[in-house]
Design a protein around this motif. Structure first.
Motif, PDB file in Angstrom:
ATOM      1  N   MET A   1       0.826  -1.197   0.000  1.00  0.00           N
ATOM      2  CA  MET A   1       0.000   0.000   0.000  1.00  0.00           C
ATOM      3  C   MET A   1       0.872   1.263   0.000  1.00  0.00           C
ATOM      4  O   MET A   1       0.509   2.260  -0.578  1.00  0.00           O
ATOM      5  CB  MET A   1      -0.920  -0.065   1.229  1.00  0.00           C
ATOM      6  CG  MET A   1      -1.952   1.009   1.253  1.00  0.00           C
ATOM      7  SD  MET A   1      -3.111   0.734  -0.099  1.00  0.00           S
ATOM      8  CE  MET A   1      -4.174   2.082   0.139  1.00  0.00           C
ATOM      9  N   ARG A   2       2.014   1.157   0.673  1.00  0.00           N
ATOM     10  CA  ARG A   2       2.917   2.304   0.750  1.00  0.00           C
ATOM     11  C   ARG A   2       3.442   2.694  -0.628  1.00  0.00           C
ATOM     12  O   ARG A   2       3.592   3.875  -0.945  1.00  0.00           O
ATOM     13  CB  ARG A   2       4.079   1.943   1.686  1.00  0.00           C
ATOM     14  CG  ARG A   2       5.057   3.068   1.864  1.00  0.00           C
ATOM     15  CD  ARG A   2       6.122   2.682   2.898  1.00  0.00           C
ATOM     16  NE  ARG A   2       7.095   3.723   3.030  1.00  0.00           N
ATOM     17  CZ  ARG A   2       8.209   3.806   2.312  1.00  0.00           C
ATOM     18  NH1 ARG A   2       8.474   2.887   1.413  1.00  0.00           N
ATOM     19  NH2 ARG A   2       9.061   4.790   2.490  1.00  0.00           N
ATOM     20  N   ARG A   3       3.695   1.674  -1.476  1.00  0.00           N
ATOM     21  CA  ARG A   3       4.226   1.936  -2.815  1.00  0.00           C
ATOM     22  C   ARG A   3       3.203   2.676  -3.673  1.00  0.00           C
ATOM     23  O   ARG A   3       3.559   3.563  -4.459  1.00  0.00           O
ATOM     24  CB  ARG A   3       4.621   0.624  -3.475  1.00  0.00           C
ATOM     25  CG  ARG A   3       5.791  -0.057  -2.774  1.00  0.00           C
ATOM     26  CD  ARG A   3       6.101  -1.392  -3.348  1.00  0.00           C
ATOM     27  NE  ARG A   3       6.764  -1.229  -4.632  1.00  0.00           N
ATOM     28  CZ  ARG A   3       7.056  -2.214  -5.449  1.00  0.00           C
ATOM     29  NH1 ARG A   3       6.737  -3.451  -5.130  1.00  0.00           N
ATOM     30  NH2 ARG A   3       7.663  -1.979  -6.584  1.00  0.00           N
TER      31      ARG A   3
ATOM     32  N   THR B   1       0.802   4.679  -2.556  1.00  0.00           N
ATOM     33  CA  THR B   1       0.726   6.045  -2.046  1.00  0.00           C
ATOM     34  C   THR B   1       1.906   6.866  -2.551  1.00  0.00           C
ATOM     35  O   THR B   1       1.733   8.010  -2.994  1.00  0.00           O
ATOM     36  CB  THR B   1       0.708   6.036  -0.500  1.00  0.00           C
ATOM     37  OG1 THR B   1      -0.352   5.194  -0.062  1.00  0.00           O
ATOM     38  CG2 THR B   1       0.499   7.422   0.049  1.00  0.00           C
ATOM     39  N   GLN B   2       3.093   6.291  -2.505  1.00  0.00           N
ATOM     40  CA  GLN B   2       4.288   6.999  -2.984  1.00  0.00           C
ATOM     41  C   GLN B   2       4.176   7.280  -4.481  1.00  0.00           C
ATOM     42  O   GLN B   2       4.528   8.361  -4.945  1.00  0.00           O
ATOM     43  CB  GLN B   2       5.551   6.182  -2.684  1.00  0.00           C
ATOM     44  CG  GLN B   2       6.829   6.879  -3.075  1.00  0.00           C
ATOM     45  CD  GLN B   2       7.035   8.177  -2.314  1.00  0.00           C
ATOM     46  OE1 GLN B   2       6.759   8.257  -1.114  1.00  0.00           O
ATOM     47  NE2 GLN B   2       7.509   9.200  -3.001  1.00  0.00           N
TER      48      GLN B   2
ATOM     49  N   ARG C   1       1.857  10.205  -5.042  1.00  0.00           N
ATOM     50  CA  ARG C   1       2.526  11.465  -4.668  1.00  0.00           C
ATOM     51  C   ARG C   1       3.494  11.895  -5.779  1.00  0.00           C
ATOM     52  O   ARG C   1       3.573  13.077  -6.123  1.00  0.00           O
ATOM     53  CB  ARG C   1       3.276  11.299  -3.363  1.00  0.00           C
ATOM     54  CG  ARG C   1       2.381  11.321  -2.165  1.00  0.00           C
ATOM     55  CD  ARG C   1       3.175  11.357  -0.879  1.00  0.00           C
ATOM     56  NE  ARG C   1       2.283  11.249   0.255  1.00  0.00           N
ATOM     57  CZ  ARG C   1       2.486  10.488   1.311  1.00  0.00           C
ATOM     58  NH1 ARG C   1       3.593   9.776   1.404  1.00  0.00           N
ATOM     59  NH2 ARG C   1       1.609  10.436   2.287  1.00  0.00           N
TER      60      ARG C   1
END
Length: 60
Positions: A1-3, A5-6, A9
């Motif tokens: 999930m972090r990837r 979001t990044q 951005r």
């Protein structure tokens, strides 16, 4: 999930760097594209009619 979001951005950051065309440029580009498409469509229509007539004359 972090990837994800990044990634989103990064996309947002890159979109801010894009040089978007002004209204006058966009209008000019649009007219150019429509004119080109119309010309090519008419050109190929005439070519198609010509070839169709030649074939019709040959087959008769």
């Amino acid at each position: 999930m972090r990837r994800i979001t990044q990634f989103l951005r990064d996309v947002g950051r890159e979109m801010k760097k894009v040089s978007w065309p002004k209204k006058q440029e966009l209008t000019r580009y649009t007219v150019t594209v429509i004119t080109t498409v119309a010309f090519v469509a008419i050109y190929f229509s005439v070519i198609d009619l010509g070839i169709s007539e030649i074939i019709r004359l040959v087959l008769e």
